[in-house]
Design a protein around this motif. Structure first.
Motif, PDB file in Angstrom:
ATOM      1  N   VAL A 103       0.824  -1.213   0.000  1.00  0.00           N
ATOM      2  CA  VAL A 103       0.000   0.000   0.000  1.00  0.00           C
ATOM      3  C   VAL A 103       0.858   1.265   0.000  1.00  0.00           C
ATOM      4  O   VAL A 103       0.653   2.174  -0.817  1.00  0.00           O
ATOM      5  N   ILE A 104       1.830   1.350   0.909  1.00  0.00           N
ATOM      6  CA  ILE A 104       2.618   2.580   1.043  1.00  0.00           C
ATOM      7  C   ILE A 104       3.412   2.898  -0.230  1.00  0.00           C
ATOM      8  O   ILE A 104       3.425   4.055  -0.679  1.00  0.00           O
ATOM      9  N   PRO A 105       4.091   1.929  -0.870  1.00  0.00           N
ATOM     10  CA  PRO A 105       4.781   2.256  -2.129  1.00  0.00           C
ATOM     11  C   PRO A 105       3.833   2.767  -3.212  1.00  0.00           C
ATOM     12  O   PRO A 105       4.183   3.688  -3.961  1.00  0.00           O
ATOM     13  N   ALA A 106       2.640   2.169  -3.296  1.00  0.00           N
ATOM     14  CA  ALA A 106       1.675   2.618  -4.299  1.00  0.00           C
ATOM     15  C   ALA A 106       1.239   4.053  -4.025  1.00  0.00           C
ATOM     16  O   ALA A 106       1.102   4.866  -4.951  1.00  0.00           O
ATOM     17  N   VAL A 107       1.029   4.391  -2.753  1.00  0.00           N
ATOM     18  CA  VAL A 107       0.638   5.757  -2.386  1.00  0.00           C
ATOM     19  C   VAL A 107       1.741   6.742  -2.743  1.00  0.00           C
ATOM     20  O   VAL A 107       1.480   7.824  -3.300  1.00  0.00           O
ATOM     21  N   ILE A 108       2.986   6.390  -2.438  1.00  0.00           N
ATOM     22  CA  ILE A 108       4.113   7.275  -2.763  1.00  0.00           C
ATOM     23  C   ILE A 108       4.205   7.491  -4.270  1.00  0.00           C
ATOM     24  O   ILE A 108       4.394   8.618  -4.741  1.00  0.00           O
ATOM     25  N   ALA A 119       0.650   8.332 -16.483  1.00  0.00           N
ATOM     26  CA  ALA A 119       1.568   7.657 -15.563  1.00  0.00           C
ATOM     27  C   ALA A 119       0.873   6.897 -14.448  1.00  0.00           C
ATOM     28  O   ALA A 119       1.472   6.016 -13.827  1.00  0.00           O
ATOM     29  N   LEU A 120      -0.385   7.204 -14.184  1.00  0.00           N
ATOM     30  CA  LEU A 120      -1.061   6.599 -13.035  1.00  0.00           C
ATOM     31  C   LEU A 120      -1.217   5.084 -13.174  1.00  0.00           C
ATOM     32  O   LEU A 120      -1.348   4.379 -12.174  1.00  0.00           O
ATOM     33  N   ARG A 121      -1.191   4.577 -14.418  1.00  0.00           N
ATOM     34  CA  ARG A 121      -1.323   3.121 -14.611  1.00  0.00           C
ATOM     35  C   ARG A 121      -0.169   2.353 -13.982  1.00  0.00           C
ATOM     36  O   ARG A 121      -0.283   1.146 -13.743  1.00  0.00           O
ATOM     37  N   GLY A 122       0.914   3.024 -13.688  1.00  0.00           N
ATOM     38  CA  GLY A 122       2.062   2.327 -13.113  1.00  0.00           C
ATOM     39  C   GLY A 122       2.068   2.284 -11.604  1.00  0.00           C
ATOM     40  O   GLY A 122       3.083   1.934 -10.997  1.00  0.00           O
ATOM     41  N   PRO A 289       8.938  11.918 -13.105  1.00  0.00           N
ATOM     42  CA  PRO A 289       8.001  11.454 -12.082  1.00  0.00           C
ATOM     43  C   PRO A 289       7.865   9.932 -12.001  1.00  0.00           C
ATOM     44  O   PRO A 289       7.787   9.377 -10.900  1.00  0.00           O
ATOM     45  N   VAL A 290       7.808   9.258 -13.147  1.00  0.00           N
ATOM     46  CA  VAL A 290       7.674   7.793 -13.103  1.00  0.00           C
ATOM     47  C   VAL A 290       8.917   7.166 -12.488  1.00  0.00           C
ATOM     48  O   VAL A 290       8.822   6.279 -11.630  1.00  0.00           O
ATOM     49  N   THR A 291      10.090   7.619 -12.905  1.00  0.00           N
ATOM     50  CA  THR A 291      11.339   7.099 -12.335  1.00  0.00           C
ATOM     51  C   THR A 291      11.380   7.319 -10.830  1.00  0.00           C
ATOM     52  O   THR A 291      11.655   6.391 -10.053  1.00  0.00           O
ATOM     53  N   MET A 292      11.107   8.545 -10.396  1.00  0.00           N
ATOM     54  CA  MET A 292      11.152   8.869  -8.974  1.00  0.00           C
ATOM     55  C   MET A 292      10.062   8.134  -8.198  1.00  0.00           C
ATOM     56  O   MET A 292      10.282   7.675  -7.082  1.00  0.00           O
ATOM     57  N   GLY A 293       8.872   8.018  -8.795  1.00  0.00           N
ATOM     58  CA  GLY A 293       7.780   7.322  -8.121  1.00  0.00           C
ATOM     59  C   GLY A 293       8.101   5.869  -7.859  1.00  0.00           C
ATOM     60  O   GLY A 293       7.859   5.339  -6.769  1.00  0.00           O
ATOM     61  N   VAL A 294       8.675   5.209  -8.875  1.00  0.00           N
ATOM     62  CA  VAL A 294       9.047   3.800  -8.718  1.00  0.00           C
ATOM     63  C   VAL A 294      10.208   3.651  -7.739  1.00  0.00           C
ATOM     64  O   VAL A 294      10.164   2.823  -6.821  1.00  0.00           O
ATOM     65  N   ALA A 360      11.096   2.776 -20.185  1.00  0.00           N
ATOM     66  CA  ALA A 360      12.495   3.019 -19.829  1.00  0.00           C
ATOM     67  C   ALA A 360      12.599   3.673 -18.457  1.00  0.00           C
ATOM     68  O   ALA A 360      13.489   3.340 -17.664  1.00  0.00           O
ATOM     69  N   GLU A 361      11.683   4.590 -18.153  1.00  0.00           N
ATOM     70  CA  GLU A 361      11.690   5.226 -16.840  1.00  0.00           C
ATOM     71  C   GLU A 361      11.349   4.222 -15.747  1.00  0.00           C
ATOM     72  O   GLU A 361      11.913   4.277 -14.645  1.00  0.00           O
ATOM     73  N   VAL A 362      10.424   3.310 -16.028  1.00  0.00           N
ATOM     74  CA  VAL A 362      10.111   2.242 -15.071  1.00  0.00           C
ATOM     75  C   VAL A 362      11.356   1.406 -14.784  1.00  0.00           C
ATOM     76  O   VAL A 362      11.699   1.141 -13.625  1.00  0.00           O
ATOM     77  N   LYS A 363      12.035   0.989 -15.846  1.00  0.00           N
ATOM     78  CA  LYS A 363      13.234   0.169 -15.679  1.00  0.00           C
ATOM     79  C   LYS A 363      14.291   0.908 -14.862  1.00  0.00           C
ATOM     80  O   LYS A 363      14.915   0.330 -13.956  1.00  0.00           O
TER      81      LYS A 363
END
Length: 389
Positions: A103-108, A119-122, A289-294, A360-363
């Motif tokens: 839960v907490i990682p998804a919220v972050i 980006a929200l799909r990730g 944002p995707v890189t930092m979020g992950v 690529a940002e996810v990776k």
């Protein structure tokens, strides 16, 4: 003998996963190096080459990974029915820790990436723990990671995998084909009937699993779920009186498939999916944002979610802490749970199937977050010393 059998199975599982984790580290590093070397063109060209209806990369991610998910399903069923998760008291601590760690990682991630289009799909990408990678790091730490801590992390990761499978089924399913979905249901019903009729030979279940994979692939549901569903139909003997309880069909199939999954499927997946051409990324990719979020979801979210949930469960009297383990070691284990390599990459690729930049940002986020978690967790456990020392 009866009391020690599940523990022996767990120890054998830990040894296999630890070795697989070390091999996965090497495969991931090799993929990253090749993708940034003169061999990059051949590497990416091979992954994009079609063999029949699918590219090599799709055969790896949709085909080979079905074997990985079948092993996951076998492990989940074994532990829930006759192992470390067979009773509610045993499930409480790793279960709550796994829930907090999802839960907490998804919220972050959502907080960081909420304003980025598409980006929200990730959101679920940083919610998973890589059991092989994590146990590989624990194995390198030797006696500084007590067995009780390894069992806790393994149980947590198994529940985490079950949650990830549910997320894939609910949120990353394409447009459904009802005829193919009905065919998949019919195959699954037939496999369940074989279980009820006490069919103990493995080949009918393997044939059923292959048919189920084809039907699920065509139905729009991700094909990896066929492996989990098929695993749940394989019989598991619960007779404690049997002199060779491991002759159970489920134990035999898990014993046969686990080496292939651990030492071929997962490393090949890592080799194929860890490759990022760093020079081809935008200059601001590291802070996207995707890189930092992950990355922060894995590194910060996992440690907070896992440790806070475990600490609260013990303080409230809902569960007992792992034996002979300090809170510093539990915190180190919580950090290691931020290693989300295999499942995080898998979910991230499902989230952005047609967005190469976001992939690529996810990776990049998975690699940065997982590496930071591995180094920090190893440092904490290395400095915490052995229990009662």
């Amino acid at each position: 003998m009866t009391a020690t059998r599940p523990r022996s199975a767990m120890r054998e599982f830990l040894r296999g996963e630890a070795a697989s984790g070390i091999l996965l580290m090497a495969a991931a590093a090799a993929g990253l190096l090749i993708a940034n070397s003169p061999l990059a063109a051949g590497y990416f060209g091979l992954l994009e080459r079609h063999v029949g209806p699918l590219s090599v990369l799709h055969w790896i991610n949709d085909g080979l990974m079905a074997v990985f998910f079948m092993v996951v399903g076998l492990e989940v069923k074994r532990e829930l029915v006759d192992g470390q998760l067979s009773t509610w008291p045993r499930r409480v601590l790793p279960g709550l820790a796994a829930l907090g760690g999802m839960v907490i990682p998804a919220v972050i991630y959502l907080l960081i990436a909420r304003d980025t289009p598409g980006a929200l799909r990730g959101w679920a990408t940083p919610a998973a723990t890589d059991i092989a990678f994590t146990l590989g790091v624990l194995a390198l730490l030797g006696r500084r990671a007590p067995v009780s801590l390894k069992v806790f992390v393994t149980a947590l990761a198994i529940i985490d995998d079950l949650g990830a499978v549910a997320i894939i089924a609910l949120f990353y399913t394409a447009e459904l084909s009802l005829p193919w979905l009905g065919a998949a249901g019919a195959v699954l019903a037939g496999m369940t009937a074989m279980n009820r009729l006490n069919v103990r030979r493995l080949w009918p279940y393997m044939l059923g699993a292959a048919l189920l994979w084809v039907c699920v692939l065509q139905s729009g549901v991700h094909a990896s779920l066929a492996g989990v569903a098929a695993a749940m139909t394989v019989p598991l003997d619960r007779s404690k009186a049997a002199p060779d309880a491991h002759a159970s069909p489920l134990h035999r199939l898990e014993h046969a498939l686990h080496p292939w999954s651990a030492f071929l499927v997962v490393p090949v997946f890592g080799l194929a999916n860890a490759g990022i051409s760093l020079l081809a990324l935008p200059a601001d990719a590291l802070v996207a944002p995707v890189t930092m979020g992950v990355a922060l979801g894995l590194f910060l979210g996992k440690q907070v979610g896992v440790f806070a949930s475990a600490w609260a469960a013990v303080r409230l009297g809902w569960a007992d802490a792992p034996e002979d383990t300090s809170w510093a070691q539990v915190y180190g284990a919580a950090l290691l749970c931020g290693i989300g390599f295999t499942m995080s990459l898998f979910i991230g690729l499902l989230a952005f199937p047609d967005a190469p930049t976001l992939q690529a940002e996810v990776k990049l986020g998975v690699l940065v977050g997982s590496l930071a978690s591995a180094l920090a967790g190893a440092a904490v456990l290395g400095l915490s010393g052995r229990p009662n020392s």
